[in-house]
Structures are given as C-alpha cells and as structure tokens.
Scaffold this active site. Structure first.
Site, PDB file in Angstrom:
ATOM      1  N   CYS A 151      61.182   6.048  21.434  1.00 23.86           N
ATOM      2  CA  CYS A 151      59.705   5.791  21.139  1.00 23.86           C
ATOM      3  C   CYS A 151      58.880   6.012  22.458  1.00 23.86           C
ATOM      4  O   CYS A 151      57.664   6.233  22.253  1.00 23.86           O
ATOM      5  CB  CYS A 151      59.567   4.262  20.477  1.00 23.86           C
ATOM      6  SG  CYS A 151      60.313   4.064  19.223  1.00 23.86           S
TER       7      CYS A 151
ATOM      8  N   HIS B  16      52.899   5.676  13.711  1.00 26.87           N
ATOM      9  CA  HIS B  16      53.848   5.640  14.684  1.00 26.87           C
ATOM     10  C   HIS B  16      54.793   6.869  14.835  1.00 26.87           C
ATOM     11  O   HIS B  16      56.077   6.728  14.392  1.00 26.87           O
ATOM     12  CB  HIS B  16      54.599   4.334  15.163  1.00 26.87           C
ATOM     13  CG  HIS B  16      55.725   4.270  16.058  1.00 26.87           C
ATOM     14  ND1 HIS B  16      55.559   5.226  17.307  1.00 26.87           N
ATOM     15  CD2 HIS B  16      56.692   3.288  16.393  1.00 26.87           C
ATOM     16  CE1 HIS B  16      56.521   4.876  18.005  1.00 26.87           C
ATOM     17  NE2 HIS B  16      57.153   3.636  17.532  1.00 26.87           N
TER      18      HIS B  16
ATOM     19  N   CYS C 202      57.328  -0.393  23.545  1.00 26.10           N
ATOM     20  CA  CYS C 202      58.680  -0.637  23.643  1.00 26.10           C
ATOM     21  C   CYS C 202      59.541   0.215  22.983  1.00 26.10           C
ATOM     22  O   CYS C 202      59.035   1.167  22.346  1.00 26.10           O
ATOM     23  CB  CYS C 202      59.041  -2.022  22.591  1.00 26.10           C
ATOM     24  SG  CYS C 202      58.472  -1.649  20.814  1.00 26.10           S
TER      25      CYS C 202
END
Length: 396
Positions: A94, A353, A383
């Site tokens: 991510c 996302h 995160c």
C-alpha cells in the site's frame, strides 16, 4: 559522494479520477493509466525538455498482470518520452506510490538525479488470477487459481497464523485494541464521503485530476454524498459475525494512477515554474503484521522528528484511510492532533484506495494543499499490509 544534500521540490502533481472495481476505468490497462499521468504531468510543464528527466519511479503493489515487466519503464515508452529516460518499479504494497516518491527524492537529494517523476498505479479490476506450477508434471487433479486483487495468497506455511489474518480482521483487531465501536467507524466513513463530495463541488480537485480520454469519468467514482448513518448502520459486518468492520467503513477496491514531478534547484530553473512544496523528511517502520493498521504511528513520529516538527505544526495531514477502524486507531495514539487538518478533502474511504497509487496521491494532495495555503507543513502517511508504516513530511 556528494558534498551536501540538495533540496528537493515538488513542481506539480496529477492523478486520475479513482475508478471503482469493475467500473469506468476497468477497461484501461494499468500501464496505460501510468502512461497517462506521466504524459499529463510532462505536458503541464512545457518548458521542461523531457530528455532531462533522469529517472521515473513508480509504485505498483501487484505486478502480476499487465503491470508486469517494469510498469514504470512501460509508462515512459507508452507516454512517448525519449527512450533514453529510464524507469524503475518499486513495491511496498500500500505504500508503493509514496515509496516511489521517497526514492526519487533521495536520488535528487544525493545528486544522482536533477529531475525525476515519481508515482504509482494500480488496476485492481484487472488483477489476474494466477496458477502455481505443480510440484510434479502432469497432475491428474484440479488445480487452484489464486486472485491477486488483494491480500494474502500462496502464503508460506512457516508464517505464524496470527500474522496472516485478513486485512479486515486486522482492522477488527485495531478496533478491539482501541475500543472503537461500529457507530464511531460509520461516522468517520460518512465524514470522509461528505468532505470529498464538498471538495469536488468547490473545485478543489480541478487542478490535480486529469481524466482519462475516452472514459466517462471526471471525478472519483466511489464517493457517496447521499449516504446516511442509517444506510451505513444496515450493512452487515464482513469479517466477523459480531464484528464492526463493514463494506461501508472500509476502503473500496479501485483503479487509478498518480504522479509527481520532483526537481533540485537546477531542475527547478529548467521548469520555469514555482514549486508546490519542498520535501523535508521521511521514515519507514515495522510493526506486528496483524496490527498493520497502526503502522503509521511510529513512522509519523520519526519523520516529524527528522524534520524538527511536531503534530502541532501541521497544516494538512493526508492519512490513508484503509479502514475507518485503522484510521481511528492511529488518531487515538495522536491525542493532541487537530482533527481539522486530517484529510480535509476526504480520504480513501470515499476517494478510493488503488494500492500502488495511493501513496503518490497522498503526497500530491499534500503538495497542492500547501500551495493553496501559501505556507505550512504537510504530512502524508499510510499503513501497509504485512506490518509497516510510511510517512513523508513536506513544507512550503
């Protein structure tokens, strides 16, 4: 070795509208999405000779499908840049897009580059299924396909089961740790949608979003401005029968790309432009994999310390909203932080996302907001699955 560290400036930042899973951008290859933001970024700085670009860094969390074969280099070629411009693809899940920005900034700071593009891309819609090679030839039984869209697959049996829980279960663990209830998570998610819708209505994204030609999508596809607390409350928990994490308070699956133009002083003169912001410091940290959602806490602390800044100094803080529970868990560990500076234009719960692109989107959003403010300190943080946190400090 360089005799001094160079200042690194963000000249410009662009991104696509973020498409929903199977939505408007599902028909666009990830390498084409990456090429689009690279091409758009270069076109917005006509004084810069593209041949001066020393390298292109792109984050990509998957890399198992059409984004294989070094999607950064594919973006360079598909965007029509000179073939002399190289490209490298990085993967920190991510955090990949922000990792690309950090690596490009580091190269410029050390004098290895003067002009660089950094960004990220992900098409979760087009992530393929993969088939492992059998342990022996010509197996008679059925073989299993694994989806590469999100999360663990083909997990090493040596990994402790505690570490390899689903991302959603990890969010539930953070909710347990900080006693974050369902209503609080739903309220946070609703606020994200309301802020994103308001920002679009006010034209705040007009200067950074570059729609993809031929696709009917001019704004982020997952924003639900008509959502209500009652509608969110009706959604069933996804990861535990008695849990609090739902589709409504989790970030969606998405497609999109983002890119930033980074330069040193010499490169800045070549652009003929005023920079949006300057990069000050970054930090990456690790945490227990099942508590990945709290990864930004330590990374933010270290990055701010390197920049000789505190949470009180922040003008804007773009914190990636993987889950409402995860974001609220981080915020609980920053009790002195002014909530008004956090994601003022909405976050990933509404915007989306697209894994490899999100970090670059956040960095670009911070740079644009600092430019709009005229001065200040900004922070981007995410995160990261498997237990990491990544943060970047910018100033103007």
């Amino acid at each position: 070795m360089p005799t001094s560290i160079r200042d690194v400036y963000v000249v410009d930042a662009v991104r696509t509208p973020i498409g929903k899973f199977g939505g408007a951008l599902a028909g666009v290859r990830p390498d084409d999405l990456a090429a689009h933001v690279v091409r758009s970024l270069v076109a917005r700085t006509p004084d810069l000779d593209p041949a001066r670009i020393d390298d292109v860094y792109f984050g990509d969390a998957n890399g198992a499908g059409e984004d294989n074969r070094d999607v950064a280099r594919m973006a360079v070629l598909l965007a029509g840049l000179p073939v002399t411009v190289p490209g490298v693809t990085v993967n920190r899940l991510c955090g990949s897009g922000l990792e690309a920005v950090i690596q490009a900034a580091r190269a410029i700071a050390l004098g290895d580059a003067s002009v660089a593009i950094a960004g990220g891309v992900e098409s979760m819609s087009r992530a393929p299924w993969v088939l492992q090679k059998p342990e022996r030839a010509f197996p008679a039984g059925h073989q299993q396909l694994h989806s590469t869209t999100l999360g663990w697959r083909m997990t090493n049996p040596a990994m402790p089961a505690e570490w390899t829980v689903s991302l959603g279960e990890g969010a539930e663990l953070v909710a347990d740790k900080h006693k974050i209830g369902r209503a609080e998570q739903d309220a946070f998610a609703l606020a994200s949608h309301q802020k994103a819708a308001a920002a679009w209505a006010e034209g705040l994204y007009d200067g950074e979003v570059v729609p993809y030609a031929g696709v009917d999508l001019v704004r982020d596809e997952c924003i639900r401005e008509s959502s209500t607390p009652e509608a969110l409350a009706k959604l069933k928990p996804v990861f535990r029968p008695d849990g609090t994490v739902t589709a409504g308070n989790s970030s969606p699956l998405n497609d999109g790309a983002a890119a930033l133009l980074l330069v040193d002083e010499e490169g800045l003169r070549a652009t003929g432009r005023e920079p949006l912001a300057r990069i000050r410091a970054s930090a990456v940290t690790g945490i227990e994999p099942h508590l990945f959602g709290l990864g930004p806490v330590e990374a933010v602390g270290r990055a701010l310390a390197k920049a000789d800044r505190t949470l009180d100094d922040l003008t804007v803080f773009e914190l990636n909203e993987a889950f409402a529970a995860q974001s609220l868990g981080c915020l609980a560990e920053w009790p002195g932080l002014d909530p008004a500076v956090v994601n003022p234009r909405g976050g990933a719960l509404a915007i989306g996302h697209p894994l490899g692109a999100s970090g670059a989107r956040l960095a670009g959003a911070v740079a644009h907001q600092l430019a709009a403010a005229g001065s200040g300190t900004g922070l981007a943080a995410l995160c990261i699955g498997v237990g990491q946190g990544l943060a970047l400090v910018l100033e103007r």
